[in-house]
Scaffold this motif. Structure first.
Motif, mmCIF file in Angstrom:
data_model
loop_
_atom_site.group_PDB
_atom_site.id
_atom_site.type_symbol
_atom_site.label_atom_id
_atom_site.label_comp_id
_atom_site.label_asym_id
_atom_site.label_seq_id
_atom_site.Cartn_x
_atom_site.Cartn_y
_atom_site.Cartn_z
ATOM 1 N N ILE A 128 0.883 -1.171 0.000
ATOM 2 C CA ILE A 128 0.000 0.000 0.000
ATOM 3 C C ILE A 128 0.913 1.212 0.000
ATOM 4 C CG2 ILE A 128 -1.755 1.277 1.272
ATOM 5 C CD1 ILE A 128 -2.799 -1.403 2.310
ATOM 6 N N PRO A 129 0.775 2.107 -0.980
ATOM 7 C CA PRO A 129 1.759 3.180 -1.196
ATOM 8 C C PRO A 129 2.018 4.061 0.025
ATOM 9 C CG PRO A 129 0.254 3.035 -3.054
ATOM 10 C CD PRO A 129 -0.298 2.139 -1.986
ATOM 11 N N ALA A 130 3.181 4.708 -0.005
ATOM 12 C CA ALA A 130 3.662 5.481 1.141
ATOM 13 C C ALA A 130 2.719 6.601 1.558
ATOM 14 C CB ALA A 130 5.046 6.062 0.819
ATOM 15 N N ASP A 131 1.990 7.186 0.607
ATOM 16 C CA ASP A 131 1.134 8.318 0.978
ATOM 17 C C ASP A 131 -0.046 7.907 1.843
ATOM 18 O OD1 ASP A 131 -0.176 6.991 -1.059
ATOM 19 O OD2 ASP A 131 -0.692 8.790 -2.193
ATOM 20 N N HIS A 132 -0.287 6.612 1.981
ATOM 21 C CA HIS A 132 -1.365 6.135 2.847
ATOM 22 C C HIS A 132 -0.904 5.931 4.296
ATOM 23 C CE1 HIS A 132 -4.410 5.049 -0.310
ATOM 24 N NE2 HIS A 132 -3.330 5.156 -1.052
ATOM 25 N N TRP A 133 0.359 6.242 4.579
ATOM 26 C CA TRP A 133 0.919 5.950 5.899
ATOM 27 C C TRP A 133 1.442 7.184 6.626
ATOM 28 C CZ3 TRP A 133 0.082 1.146 7.605
ATOM 29 C CH2 TRP A 133 -0.249 0.183 6.656
ATOM 30 N N GLN A 134 1.006 8.356 6.188
ATOM 31 C CA GLN A 134 1.579 9.585 6.735
ATOM 32 C C GLN A 134 0.716 10.261 7.795
ATOM 33 O OE1 GLN A 134 4.733 10.023 5.772
ATOM 34 N NE2 GLN A 134 4.323 8.185 4.530
ATOM 35 N N ASP A 135 -0.520 9.820 7.968
ATOM 36 C CA ASP A 135 -1.396 10.453 8.958
ATOM 37 C C ASP A 135 -2.395 9.427 9.483
ATOM 38 O OD1 ASP A 135 -4.095 10.711 7.343
ATOM 39 O OD2 ASP A 135 -2.524 11.427 5.993
ATOM 40 N N LYS A 136 -2.949 9.711 10.636
ATOM 41 C CA LYS A 136 -3.851 8.767 11.299
ATOM 42 C C LYS A 136 -5.059 8.417 10.445
ATOM 43 C CE LYS A 136 -2.914 9.709 16.197
ATOM 44 N NZ LYS A 136 -3.527 10.146 17.489
ATOM 45 N N GLU A 137 -5.650 9.419 9.806
ATOM 46 C CA GLU A 137 -6.875 9.183 9.061
ATOM 47 C C GLU A 137 -6.663 8.192 7.922
ATOM 48 O OE1 GLU A 137 -5.635 12.127 9.911
ATOM 49 O OE2 GLU A 137 -7.110 12.727 11.431
ATOM 50 N N SER A 138 -5.564 8.335 7.210
ATOM 51 C CA SER A 138 -5.280 7.430 6.097
ATOM 52 C C SER A 138 -5.018 6.012 6.598
ATOM 53 C CB SER A 138 -4.070 7.924 5.298
ATOM 54 O OG SER A 138 -4.333 9.183 4.716
ATOM 55 N N ILE A 139 -4.274 5.894 7.693
ATOM 56 C CA ILE A 139 -3.977 4.581 8.253
ATOM 57 C C ILE A 139 -5.252 3.923 8.773
ATOM 58 C CG2 ILE A 139 -2.692 3.366 10.061
ATOM 59 C CD1 ILE A 139 -0.576 5.627 9.823
ATOM 60 N N GLU A 140 -6.097 4.701 9.401
ATOM 61 C CA GLU A 140 -7.365 4.159 9.901
ATOM 62 C C GLU A 140 -8.244 3.662 8.756
ATOM 63 O OE1 GLU A 140 -8.727 7.511 12.121
ATOM 64 O OE2 GLU A 140 -7.272 7.194 13.744
ATOM 65 N N ALA A 141 -8.244 4.376 7.638
ATOM 66 C CA ALA A 141 -9.039 3.958 6.484
ATOM 67 C C ALA A 141 -8.507 2.649 5.910
ATOM 68 C CB ALA A 141 -9.025 5.053 5.415
ATOM 69 N N THR A 142 -7.191 2.512 5.859
ATOM 70 C CA THR A 142 -6.578 1.278 5.359
ATOM 71 C C THR A 142 -6.900 0.105 6.279
ATOM 72 O OG1 THR A 142 -4.783 2.455 4.256
ATOM 73 C CG2 THR A 142 -4.389 0.156 4.810
ATOM 74 N N ALA A 143 -6.800 0.330 7.578
ATOM 75 C CA ALA A 143 -7.114 -0.733 8.537
ATOM 76 C C ALA A 143 -8.563 -1.177 8.408
ATOM 77 C CB ALA A 143 -6.817 -0.253 9.953
ATOM 78 N N ALA A 144 -9.466 -0.232 8.210
ATOM 79 C CA ALA A 144 -10.882 -0.572 8.078
ATOM 80 C C ALA A 144 -11.117 -1.450 6.848
ATOM 81 C CB ALA A 144 -11.718 0.705 7.988
#
Length: 246
Positions: A91-107
């Motif tokens: 999953i590209p690096a831009d999805h790992w820079q803030d809580k909201e993006s990480i939370e969306a990926t986890a969901a």
């Protein structure tokens, strides 16, 4: 190391797989591998099934881009190949820079896990360096991600990319705990240059310490690239792990 603890990520041999999948698996079996980790296996599931059986190989894990795929298609193919754990590899690096993006990926991964359960399959995630170098509240993005995952979702930690990302491998594994079920074992000068990777045991990674500290986990040999003959590196890696570490 017991043979049932050693596998090889077939992306390592992607050029050979593209040309002749059955022969590639035959060569791996002749080296001594009993397990493999297929990648993007859906399109060639029937061919994989025949080649695995012919060479007495099993595939306990496999890589598929879960968040950009048809779940049913992926899990049907995995079931056919006996893959018990399907791991999203990237999953590209831009999805790992803030809580909201990480939370969306986890969901999304948690949703994949719910659908996988109907097939008797679990899902996981495989890291690169950016999930490690990115920090959330003082911890790695991967650690934050781990706290958001459903209990049944697992991790396959790429130990080389953990080191490239700037973290101590053993400390991170301890932090992630029992969620980790497999490791990618690769070696080299701990750089982002894929072509600098070498056979396991020939680089700067603390391979012996990692292996000695992770008994019982699946150890998956991988080279993202290699300057020499790739089968030589894969064979050397197997020989190093099979001989046992000190």
């Amino acid at each position: 190391m017991p043979s049932n603890d050693v596998s090889v990520q077939l992306y390592t041999l992607r050029d050979h797989i593209a040309q002749d999948l059955p022969k590639t698996l035959e060569q791996l079996a002749s080296i001594g591998y009993t397990q493999v980790e297929p990648y993007n296996f859906v399109a060639r599931a029937d061919e994989y099934a025949l080649a695995l059986t012919a060479n007495k190989l099993v595939a306990p894990t496999g890589h598929a881009p879960l968040l950009a795929s048809d779940f049913d298609e992926v899990f049907t193919a995995a079931k056919k190949l006996g893959i018990a754990t399907v791991i999203d590899p990237f999953i590209p690096a831009d999805h790992w820079q803030d809580k909201e993006s990480i939370e969306a990926t986890a969901a999304k991964l948690n949703d994949a896990a719910r659908k996988a359960s109907a097939y008797g399959i679990r899902v996981g995630y495989h890291n690169h360096d950016w999930e490690i170098s990115s920090k959330i509240d003082g911890a790695t993005a991967l650690e934050y991600f781990s706290t958001l995952l459903a209990p049944e979702v697992v991790l396959e930690v790429d130990t080389y990319w953990v080191a490239v990302g700037g973290s101590d491998v053993l400390a991170l594994l301890e932090s992630l705990g029992s969620r980790v079920i497999a490791l990618h074992i690769k070696d080299g000068p701990i750089s982002k240059n894929h072509k600098e990777q070498v056979a396991v045991g020939n680089g700067d990674m603390p391979i012996d310490s990692i292996i000695n500290s992770t008994a019982g986990l699946l150890h998956v040999v991988e080279l993202d690239d290699f300057e020499g003959e790739i089968f030589d590196a894969v064979a050397q890696s197997h020989a190093y792990l099979a001989a046992g570490v000190n």
